[in-house]
Design a protein around this motif. Structure first.
Motif, PDB file in Angstrom:
ATOM      1  N   ARG A  74       1.650   4.590  -0.538  1.00  0.00           N
ATOM      2  CA  ARG A  74       0.189   4.652  -0.550  1.00  0.00           C
ATOM      3  C   ARG A  74      -0.510   4.715   1.016  1.00  0.00           C
ATOM      4  O   ARG A  74      -0.453   3.700   1.732  1.00  0.00           O
ATOM      5  CB  ARG A  74      -0.532   3.522  -1.139  1.00  0.00           C
ATOM      6  CG  ARG A  74      -0.270   3.217  -2.505  1.00  0.00           C
ATOM      7  CD  ARG A  74      -1.165   4.335  -3.490  1.00  0.00           C
ATOM      8  NE  ARG A  74      -1.093   3.977  -4.804  1.00  0.00           N
ATOM      9  CZ  ARG A  74      -1.595   4.753  -5.653  1.00  0.00           C
ATOM     10  NH1 ARG A  74      -2.266   5.892  -5.463  1.00  0.00           N
ATOM     11  NH2 ARG A  74      -1.272   4.410  -6.993  1.00  0.00           N
ATOM     12  N   THR A 117       4.493   7.046  -7.699  1.00  0.00           N
ATOM     13  CA  THR A 117       3.074   6.955  -7.635  1.00  0.00           C
ATOM     14  C   THR A 117       2.624   7.085  -6.192  1.00  0.00           C
ATOM     15  O   THR A 117       3.562   6.696  -5.449  1.00  0.00           O
ATOM     16  CB  THR A 117       2.434   5.567  -8.002  1.00  0.00           C
ATOM     17  OG1 THR A 117       2.868   4.530  -7.188  1.00  0.00           O
ATOM     18  CG2 THR A 117       2.563   5.301  -9.533  1.00  0.00           C
ATOM     19  N   SER A 118       1.692   7.971  -5.882  1.00  0.00           N
ATOM     20  CA  SER A 118       1.343   8.176  -4.614  1.00  0.00           C
ATOM     21  C   SER A 118      -0.085   8.573  -4.199  1.00  0.00           C
ATOM     22  O   SER A 118      -0.851   8.708  -5.298  1.00  0.00           O
ATOM     23  CB  SER A 118       2.174   9.448  -4.029  1.00  0.00           C
ATOM     24  OG  SER A 118       1.583  10.557  -4.668  1.00  0.00           O
ATOM     25  N   GLU A 120       2.040   9.747 -10.647  1.00  0.00           N
ATOM     26  CA  GLU A 120       0.581   9.182 -10.618  1.00  0.00           C
ATOM     27  C   GLU A 120       0.293  10.089  -9.295  1.00  0.00           C
ATOM     28  O   GLU A 120       0.969   9.698  -8.323  1.00  0.00           O
ATOM     29  CB  GLU A 120       0.324   7.803 -10.635  1.00  0.00           C
ATOM     30  CG  GLU A 120      -1.169   7.579 -10.162  1.00  0.00           C
ATOM     31  CD  GLU A 120      -1.440   6.003 -10.329  1.00  0.00           C
ATOM     32  OE1 GLU A 120      -2.594   5.618  -9.789  1.00  0.00           O
ATOM     33  OE2 GLU A 120      -0.552   5.385 -10.707  1.00  0.00           O
ATOM     34  N   ASN A 124       6.457   4.018  -4.920  1.00  0.00           N
ATOM     35  CA  ASN A 124       4.959   3.592  -4.674  1.00  0.00           C
ATOM     36  C   ASN A 124       4.339   3.883  -3.147  1.00  0.00           C
ATOM     37  O   ASN A 124       5.021   3.135  -2.257  1.00  0.00           O
ATOM     38  CB  ASN A 124       4.491   2.342  -5.348  1.00  0.00           C
ATOM     39  CG  ASN A 124       2.826   2.088  -4.899  1.00  0.00           C
ATOM     40  OD1 ASN A 124       2.161   3.107  -5.112  1.00  0.00           O
ATOM     41  ND2 ASN A 124       2.633   0.855  -4.623  1.00  0.00           N
ATOM     42  N   TYR A 166       9.797   6.323 -12.002  1.00  0.00           N
ATOM     43  CA  TYR A 166       8.436   5.970 -11.516  1.00  0.00           C
ATOM     44  C   TYR A 166       7.927   6.575 -10.102  1.00  0.00           C
ATOM     45  O   TYR A 166       8.763   6.177  -9.077  1.00  0.00           O
ATOM     46  CB  TYR A 166       7.978   4.432 -11.740  1.00  0.00           C
ATOM     47  CG  TYR A 166       8.391   3.925 -12.985  1.00  0.00           C
ATOM     48  CD1 TYR A 166       7.931   4.273 -14.243  1.00  0.00           C
ATOM     49  CD2 TYR A 166       9.643   3.357 -12.986  1.00  0.00           C
ATOM     50  CE1 TYR A 166       8.327   3.490 -15.295  1.00  0.00           C
ATOM     51  CE2 TYR A 166      10.285   2.966 -14.220  1.00  0.00           C
ATOM     52  CZ  TYR A 166       9.465   3.015 -15.436  1.00  0.00           C
ATOM     53  OH  TYR A 166      10.030   2.481 -16.724  1.00  0.00           O
ATOM     54  N   ASP A 217      -3.187  11.129  -6.582  1.00  0.00           N
ATOM     55  CA  ASP A 217      -4.541  10.612  -6.223  1.00  0.00           C
ATOM     56  C   ASP A 217      -5.385  11.693  -6.774  1.00  0.00           C
ATOM     57  O   ASP A 217      -5.336  12.890  -6.813  1.00  0.00           O
ATOM     58  CB  ASP A 217      -4.409  10.938  -4.630  1.00  0.00           C
ATOM     59  CG  ASP A 217      -6.012  10.035  -4.312  1.00  0.00           C
ATOM     60  OD1 ASP A 217      -6.852   9.609  -4.954  1.00  0.00           O
ATOM     61  OD2 ASP A 217      -5.890   9.511  -3.032  1.00  0.00           O
TER      62      ASP A 217
END
Length: 245
Positions: free
Chosen positions: A154, A177-178, A200, A152, A175, A202
């Protein structure tokens, strides 16, 4: 055995006492299960060293320790240090509010610690001032997390280059997400994640109109089931893959 003791009076005219039986039991043999054959000489059991236990069992025992105890164990016991470190760095949640951004530098300067990471999350707010050297350290740390299963990231959306121009394979990553959009850096990264199931990206960043859309090979992301992201990225990622939602 019955032993008869005859006791009589010394006087012939006195009363003669009757013989009184005296019961003396014969000892019975003990059950065979009570006998233990011991080696000749004094028997002294040997104490088993804790370090003689299997690594898997030591890891299970250390799971009951809190982080403070694991830190002490890693610093004081050379044989048990890898076990303690593997538990300390297995799950990392890094953020400015947690005051642990320094862990990125630790992973970059100690590559063997990055091999222990299985779940990695980093959140850097837009209000946090971060130098480019920090992102270089983050890129170095990410390149060594070859056993990670969940990512993950962010951070600044323009810093997708930290994923690497030639990233090493991440065969266990499931998994991801970024805060990045689907650009050439993200596309190259996804080429090396054959086990990825959830992706995921942006959706708030408008795609640039001047650059060409990235290309994903047909063999990329064969296990992708869930995708969250902008429509432009979905048109590239979803076709030909088992995406359900």
């Amino acid at each position: 055995r019955w032993l008869l003791a005859l006791c009589s009076s010394s006087s012939p005219s006195g009363p003669v006492t009757r013989p009184r039986p005296i019961y003396t039991p014969c000892p019975r043999p003990a059950p065979a299960c009570l006998f233990i054959t011991l080696p000749a000489g004094p028997f002294q059991p040997k104490a088993m060293s804790l370090l003689a236990l299997p690594v898997e069992l030591l890891s299970t025992v250390c799971q009951y320790l809190d982080n403070d105890d694991l830190v002490v164990l890693a610093r004081t016991s050379t044989p048990l240090s890898p076990t303690a470190q593997s538990l300390l760095y297995r799950v990392l949640a890094i953020s400015h509010t947690s005051h642990n951004l320094h862990l990125v530098l630790t992973l970059a300067t100690h590559p063997h610690l990055a091999l222990y990471v299985r779940d990695f999350s980093i959140v850097v707010d837009t209000d946090t001032v971060v130098f480019r050297s920090f992102y270089r350290a983050l890129a170095s740390a990410l390149s060594r997390m070859t056993e990670v299963t969940s990512l993950n990231i962010r951070v600044d959306s323009r810093a997708s280059w930290i994923l690497g121009l030639n990233p090493p394979p991440k065969p266990r990553l499931r998994y991801f997400t970024s805060s990045f959009m689907l650009d050439s850096h993200v596309a190259t990264f996804l080429q090396h994640t054959p086990a990825l199931e959830m992706l995921e990206l942006d959706s708030s960043i408008p795609p640039p109109t001047s650059s060409l859309p990235p290309i994903l090979s047909s063999s990329c992301l064969p296990r992708l089931v869930h995708f969250v992201g902008p429509c432009q990225a979905a048109k590239i990622i979803v076709p030909g893959r088992p995406v359900q939602s």
